[in-house]
Motif scaffolding. Structure first.
Motif, PDB file in Angstrom:
ATOM      1  N   SER A 138       0.832  -1.192   0.000  1.00  0.00           N
ATOM      2  CA  SER A 138       0.000   0.000   0.000  1.00  0.00           C
ATOM      3  C   SER A 138       0.875   1.253   0.000  1.00  0.00           C
ATOM      4  N   GLU A 139       0.238   2.413  -0.213  1.00  0.00           N
ATOM      5  CA  GLU A 139       0.977   3.666  -0.152  1.00  0.00           C
ATOM      6  C   GLU A 139       1.542   3.892   1.253  1.00  0.00           C
ATOM      7  N   THR A 140       0.795   3.493   2.258  1.00  0.00           N
ATOM      8  CA  THR A 140       1.265   3.634   3.646  1.00  0.00           C
ATOM      9  C   THR A 140       2.503   2.787   3.882  1.00  0.00           C
ATOM     10  N   MET A 141       2.494   1.573   3.368  1.00  0.00           N
ATOM     11  CA  MET A 141       3.651   0.683   3.518  1.00  0.00           C
ATOM     12  C   MET A 141       4.870   1.263   2.806  1.00  0.00           C
ATOM     13  N   LEU A 142       4.637   1.852   1.622  1.00  0.00           N
ATOM     14  CA  LEU A 142       5.730   2.449   0.872  1.00  0.00           C
ATOM     15  C   LEU A 142       6.325   3.627   1.635  1.00  0.00           C
ATOM     16  N   ARG A 143       5.471   4.465   2.192  1.00  0.00           N
ATOM     17  CA  ARG A 143       5.981   5.615   2.956  1.00  0.00           C
ATOM     18  C   ARG A 143       6.768   5.146   4.182  1.00  0.00           C
ATOM     19  N   THR A 144       6.321   4.063   4.778  1.00  0.00           N
ATOM     20  CA  THR A 144       7.050   3.504   5.923  1.00  0.00           C
ATOM     21  C   THR A 144       8.420   3.003   5.495  1.00  0.00           C
ATOM     22  N   ASP A 145       8.465   2.318   4.356  1.00  0.00           N
ATOM     23  CA  ASP A 145       9.748   1.860   3.807  1.00  0.00           C
ATOM     24  C   ASP A 145      10.716   3.031   3.641  1.00  0.00           C
ATOM     25  N   ILE A 146      10.221   4.098   3.015  1.00  0.00           N
ATOM     26  CA  ILE A 146      11.073   5.264   2.753  1.00  0.00           C
ATOM     27  C   ILE A 146      11.558   5.867   4.064  1.00  0.00           C
ATOM     28  N   LYS A 147      10.647   6.038   5.022  1.00  0.00           N
ATOM     29  CA  LYS A 147      10.994   6.639   6.312  1.00  0.00           C
ATOM     30  C   LYS A 147      12.085   5.834   7.022  1.00  0.00           C
ATOM     31  N   ARG A 148      11.908   4.519   7.049  1.00  0.00           N
ATOM     32  CA  ARG A 148      12.880   3.667   7.745  1.00  0.00           C
ATOM     33  C   ARG A 148      14.236   3.656   7.050  1.00  0.00           C
ATOM     34  N   LEU A 149      14.231   3.646   5.729  1.00  0.00           N
ATOM     35  CA  LEU A 149      15.508   3.666   5.012  1.00  0.00           C
ATOM     36  C   LEU A 149      16.222   5.007   5.202  1.00  0.00           C
ATOM     37  N   LEU A 150      15.453   6.098   5.212  1.00  0.00           N
ATOM     38  CA  LEU A 150      16.065   7.409   5.417  1.00  0.00           C
ATOM     39  C   LEU A 150      16.662   7.538   6.813  1.00  0.00           C
ATOM     40  N   GLU A 151      16.090   6.837   7.778  1.00  0.00           N
ATOM     41  CA  GLU A 151      16.638   6.856   9.138  1.00  0.00           C
ATOM     42  C   GLU A 151      18.035   6.236   9.184  1.00  0.00           C
ATOM     43  N   LEU A 152      18.363   5.409   8.181  1.00  0.00           N
ATOM     44  CA  LEU A 152      19.701   4.819   8.095  1.00  0.00           C
ATOM     45  C   LEU A 152      20.691   5.778   7.429  1.00  0.00           C
ATOM     46  N   ASN A 153      20.167   6.888   6.910  1.00  0.00           N
ATOM     47  CA  ASN A 153      20.989   7.966   6.354  1.00  0.00           C
ATOM     48  C   ASN A 153      21.938   7.499   5.238  1.00  0.00           C
ATOM     49  N   ARG A 185       1.678   6.637  -9.067  1.00  0.00           N
ATOM     50  CA  ARG A 185       1.418   7.205  -7.728  1.00  0.00           C
ATOM     51  C   ARG A 185       2.539   6.831  -6.764  1.00  0.00           C
ATOM     52  N   HIS A 186       2.948   5.582  -6.790  1.00  0.00           N
ATOM     53  CA  HIS A 186       4.014   5.133  -5.892  1.00  0.00           C
ATOM     54  C   HIS A 186       5.341   5.825  -6.221  1.00  0.00           C
ATOM     55  N   TYR A 187       5.615   5.970  -7.498  1.00  0.00           N
ATOM     56  CA  TYR A 187       6.864   6.638  -7.881  1.00  0.00           C
ATOM     57  C   TYR A 187       6.832   8.109  -7.448  1.00  0.00           C
ATOM     58  N   ASP A 188       5.684   8.744  -7.613  1.00  0.00           N
ATOM     59  CA  ASP A 188       5.564  10.151  -7.207  1.00  0.00           C
ATOM     60  C   ASP A 188       5.789  10.315  -5.708  1.00  0.00           C
ATOM     61  N   ILE A 189       5.329   9.343  -4.914  1.00  0.00           N
ATOM     62  CA  ILE A 189       5.568   9.379  -3.472  1.00  0.00           C
ATOM     63  C   ILE A 189       7.068   9.309  -3.184  1.00  0.00           C
ATOM     64  N   ILE A 190       7.735   8.383  -3.857  1.00  0.00           N
ATOM     65  CA  ILE A 190       9.186   8.233  -3.678  1.00  0.00           C
ATOM     66  C   ILE A 190       9.905   9.523  -4.054  1.00  0.00           C
TER      67      ILE A 190
END
Length: 338
Positions: A138-153, A185-190
């Motif tokens: 889902s879009e929520t899952m994708l945003r979570t993926d991005i957030k967690r990966l960004l936390e790894l800097n 939509r998913h790519y635009d979120i990324i």
């Protein structure tokens, strides 16, 4: 794939013979990947690194791809010892259930530990791979993926839409690839989230912090020469594009090339467009004219007249590039020149 140590040893012997055949002096970048080099045992992994490190020019970029579950402290130490200065880790997702569905053998906790360990050993240029468009994502899952990966800097992120090929686990389950609207939509979120976090999209699937674009991959996209060595590798030298065999038995018998294509100037010019248009900043008109001439440019711009008029292709500041919307339909635009 390397099935046992004896075969792996023999494979490296043949790999080194192929390397020697090119009489390479120094190269600006080295990329070890495409066949999970981290799967080698520690001794063979060191043998590989020790053999290829001397080819790297001073201040060169040396990247190694690694599977998370095989990225041990010993391998990280060996990479540091032999000059590896860029690490590419196949994170793919931060959702353990999704990783399991993709038949991955690691968890997100493993990714976190691998990055932490690499940082502790001095790696300051790390790429993480992310796959989107996975069935049930889902879009929520994708945003979570991005957030967690960004936390790894990470200094670099590569994002790929899931492609379902025959023989893969999703193909066997009868799954379909994400439809075009959902994929957009998913790519635009990324794109939105990574730009907000300060990453530059420099190629349609690749994002980097300033100063951390992958120099090796830019060689491909700028249509510049490179050596391809090893099973299934591809290269571009002296106007010839070649591909190595994917048959391990043949490779171990010393048969390396599977096929090659000597490009005419017209064919090379098509590759130039196909590759450079993947880049966020496209290409310099002066470089294109230097290679192919003013008339070739005029002919191409005539073909792309409607694309430019629609705002999908931009011609400004001495460069030609695609807009955000243009990059999303890159394949359709390229059909105009193929």
């Amino acid at each position: 794939m390397l099935y046992d140590e004896k075969m792996a040893f023999s494979y490296l012997d043949n790999l080194f013979k192929e390397l020697d055949s090119y009489h390479i002096d120094k190269v600006a970048t080295i990329y070890v990947g495409g066949g999970t080099p981290s799967a080698l045992n520690d001794d063979l992994f060191e043998r590989l690194l020790k053999q290829i490190q001397p080819y790297l020019a001073p201040s060169g970029e040396f990247t190694v791809e690694a599977n998370v579950e095989q990225l041990s402290a010993v391998k990280l130490i060996l990479m540091r010892r032999y000059g590896v200065n860029r690490l590419s880790i196949g994170a793919q997702s931060t959702d353990d259930e999704m990783l399991k569905n993709m038949n991955r053998k690691h968890t997100f906790s493993d990714v976190q530990k691998a990055v932490e360990q690499a940082r502790g050993l001095g790696f300051n240029n790390i790429n993480l791979d992310l796959i989107y468009g996975v069935p049930s994502q889902s879009e929520t899952m994708l945003r979570t993926d991005i957030k967690r990966l960004l936390e790894l800097n990470p200094e670099h992120l590569s994002v790929y839409s899931l492609t379902i090929h025959p023989g893969t686990i999703f193909y066997q389950r009868g799954c379909n690839e994400q439809n075009e609207d959902d994929s957009r939509r998913h790519y635009d979120i990324i794109l939105e989230e990574l730009r907000r976090a300060g990453y530059i999209r420099y190629e349609v699937s690749n994002f980097a912090k300033p100063g951390h674009m992958a120099r090796h991959n830019l060689t491909y996209w700028r249509n510049e020469p490179y050596y391809g060595v090893g099973l299934g590798a591809a290269g571009f030298l002296g106007g010839v594009r070649y591909e190595n065999t994917r048959n391990m038995s043949k490779y171990l018998q010393g048969v390396t090339k599977q096929g090659e294509e000597r490009l005419s100037k017209e064919e090379d010019e098509k590759y130039f467009w196909m590759l450079n248009l993947r880049l966020e900043d496209g290409f310099a008109i002066s470089e294109y004219v230097r290679r192919y001439g003013e008339q070739a440019l005029a002919d191409r711009l005539a073909i792309f007249r409607d694309t430019i008029k629609a705002g999908l292709m931009l011609k400004s500041n001495g460069r030609i590039r695609l807009s955000d919307d243009g990059l999303m339909i890159l394949d359709r635009i390229l059909l105009l020149i193929i």
